[in-house]
Design an enzyme around this catalytic site. Structure first.
Site, PDB file in Angstrom:
ATOM      1  N   CYS A 276      -4.379   0.806  -2.150  1.00  0.00           N
ATOM      2  CA  CYS A 276      -4.185  -0.444  -1.417  1.00  0.00           C
ATOM      3  C   CYS A 276      -3.187  -1.351  -2.131  1.00  0.00           C
ATOM      4  O   CYS A 276      -3.035  -1.301  -3.357  1.00  0.00           O
ATOM      5  CB  CYS A 276      -5.503  -1.205  -1.315  1.00  0.00           C
ATOM      6  SG  CYS A 276      -6.747  -0.424  -0.296  1.00  0.00           S
TER       7      CYS A 276
ATOM      8  N   ASN B 253       0.836  -1.213   0.000  1.00  0.00           N
ATOM      9  CA  ASN B 253       0.000   0.000   0.000  1.00  0.00           C
ATOM     10  C   ASN B 253       0.866   1.257   0.000  1.00  0.00           C
ATOM     11  O   ASN B 253       1.944   1.301   0.603  1.00  0.00           O
ATOM     12  CB  ASN B 253      -1.009   0.002   1.154  1.00  0.00           C
ATOM     13  CG  ASN B 253      -0.402  -0.192   2.514  1.00  0.00           C
ATOM     14  OD1 ASN B 253       0.556  -0.925   2.678  1.00  0.00           O
ATOM     15  ND2 ASN B 253      -0.957   0.479   3.518  1.00  0.00           N
TER      16      ASN B 253
ATOM     17  N   GLU C 151      -3.368  -4.535  -2.761  1.00  0.00           N
ATOM     18  CA  GLU C 151      -3.961  -5.462  -3.730  1.00  0.00           C
ATOM     19  C   GLU C 151      -4.079  -4.810  -5.104  1.00  0.00           C
ATOM     20  O   GLU C 151      -3.777  -5.405  -6.129  1.00  0.00           O
ATOM     21  CB  GLU C 151      -5.372  -5.887  -3.287  1.00  0.00           C
ATOM     22  CG  GLU C 151      -5.433  -6.682  -2.004  1.00  0.00           C
ATOM     23  CD  GLU C 151      -5.629  -5.798  -0.774  1.00  0.00           C
ATOM     24  OE1 GLU C 151      -5.006  -4.718  -0.706  1.00  0.00           O
ATOM     25  OE2 GLU C 151      -6.390  -6.201   0.121  1.00  0.00           O
TER      26      GLU C 151
ATOM     27  N   CYS D 189     -11.046  -3.066  -3.430  1.00  0.00           N
ATOM     28  CA  CYS D 189     -10.164  -4.152  -3.899  1.00  0.00           C
ATOM     29  C   CYS D 189     -10.995  -5.375  -4.290  1.00  0.00           C
ATOM     30  O   CYS D 189     -10.686  -6.065  -5.264  1.00  0.00           O
ATOM     31  CB  CYS D 189      -9.140  -4.505  -2.827  1.00  0.00           C
ATOM     32  SG  CYS D 189      -7.891  -3.210  -2.629  1.00  0.00           S
TER      33      CYS D 189
ATOM     34  N   CYS E 101     -10.461  -4.494   1.272  1.00  0.00           N
ATOM     35  CA  CYS E 101     -11.509  -3.472   1.297  1.00  0.00           C
ATOM     36  C   CYS E 101     -12.461  -3.672   0.114  1.00  0.00           C
ATOM     37  O   CYS E 101     -12.187  -4.438  -0.819  1.00  0.00           O
ATOM     38  CB  CYS E 101     -10.895  -2.074   1.262  1.00  0.00           C
ATOM     39  SG  CYS E 101     -10.356  -1.562  -0.371  1.00  0.00           S
TER      40      CYS E 101
HETATM   41  N1  THU Z   1      -5.206  -1.274   2.855  1.00  0.00           N
HETATM   42  C1  THU Z   1      -4.746  -2.115   1.894  1.00  0.00           C
HETATM   43  O1  THU Z   1      -3.662  -1.917   1.344  1.00  0.00           O
HETATM   44  N2  THU Z   1      -5.516  -3.183   1.554  1.00  0.00           N
HETATM   45  C2  THU Z   1      -6.710  -3.470   2.135  1.00  0.00           C
HETATM   46  O2  THU Z   1      -7.373  -4.385   1.692  1.00  0.00           O
HETATM   47  C3  THU Z   1      -7.180  -2.712   3.298  1.00  0.00           C
HETATM   48  C4  THU Z   1      -6.488  -1.427   3.539  1.00  0.00           C
HETATM   49  C5  THU Z   1      -4.393  -0.113   3.210  1.00  0.00           C
HETATM   50  C6  THU Z   1      -4.972   1.209   2.800  1.00  0.00           C
HETATM   51  C7  THU Z   1      -4.319   2.136   3.784  1.00  0.00           C
HETATM   52  O3  THU Z   1      -3.040   2.485   3.289  1.00  0.00           O
HETATM   53  C8  THU Z   1      -4.135   1.291   5.020  1.00  0.00           C
HETATM   54  O4  THU Z   1      -4.243  -0.052   4.601  1.00  0.00           O
HETATM   55  C9  THU Z   1      -5.151   1.564   6.124  1.00  0.00           C
HETATM   56  O5  THU Z   1      -6.446   1.491   5.636  1.00  0.00           O
END
Ligand code: THU
Length: 160
Positions: A73, A62, A75, A115, A112
């Site tokens: 994110c 991320n 993913e 994603c 999330c």
């Molecule tokens: N995040 C991800 O990279 N993937 C997810 O599926 C959930 C959230 C990241 C986004 C942000 O940089 C941090 O986690 C907190 O939400």
């Protein structure tokens, strides 16, 4: 009125060594790339590793931004790069892991909604189920396809 039940099946593991060797390698790649996360605001460091049908493994972490919505994110970093580098190759499996303030998350991490949406479209784009591996300290969850993570998905069919 009709009611319908939507069900999906997950496999749960308690240790990475219970996964097959390819999945272990993929999850290790996700764990390793999570160290490259740029997450100074949330301190939530996520790593994703994507296995393509051409054998390539593409990883992403991320990337946050002071203008919060500008970040992305792990993913989607991995999936978008994989699809832009190898547009002909279907995604076979994605492994995701997360560390909260340096500590592995307890429960298997939950991607999330955005994603999940991108995973679902990638699946339909290549007409190929994407296996999803979600890492946690207490459990590792494996799903045989991504669309089960997003029932009643908004698909390209709506735009026809
Ligand atoms: N995040 C991800 O990279 N993937 C997810 O599926 C959930 C959230 C990241 C986004 C942000 O940089 C941090 O986690 C907190 O939400």
């Amino acid at each position: 009125m009709k009611t319908k039940e939507i069900r999906f099946i997950i496999s749960e593991f308690t240790d990475i060594f219970e996964l097959n060797l390819d999945d272990q390698k993929l999850l290790e790649a996700a764990r390793s790339v999570s160290k490259n996360a740029y997450a100074p605001y949330s301190r939530f460091c996520v790593g994703a590793a994507v296995e393509l049908d051409n054998g390539e493994i593409i990883t992403g972490s991320n990337q946050e931004n002071a203008a919060f919505p500008s970040g992305l994110c792990a993913e989607r970093v991995a999936l978008f790069y994989a699809n832009s580098r190898y547009p002909e190759s279907a995604v076979k499996t994605i492994a995701v892991t997360a560390f909260n303030n340096g500590k592995p998350v307890l429960e298997a991490v939950a991607p999330c909604g955005s994603c999940r949406q991108v995973l679902a479209e990638t699946e339909s784009r290549y007409k190929n189920d994407i296996r999803v591996i979600l890492d946690g300290k207490k459990n590792i969850v494996l799903l045989e396809n991504a669309k089960s993570l997003l029932p009643l998905t908004f698909t390209p069919d709506f735009l026809k």
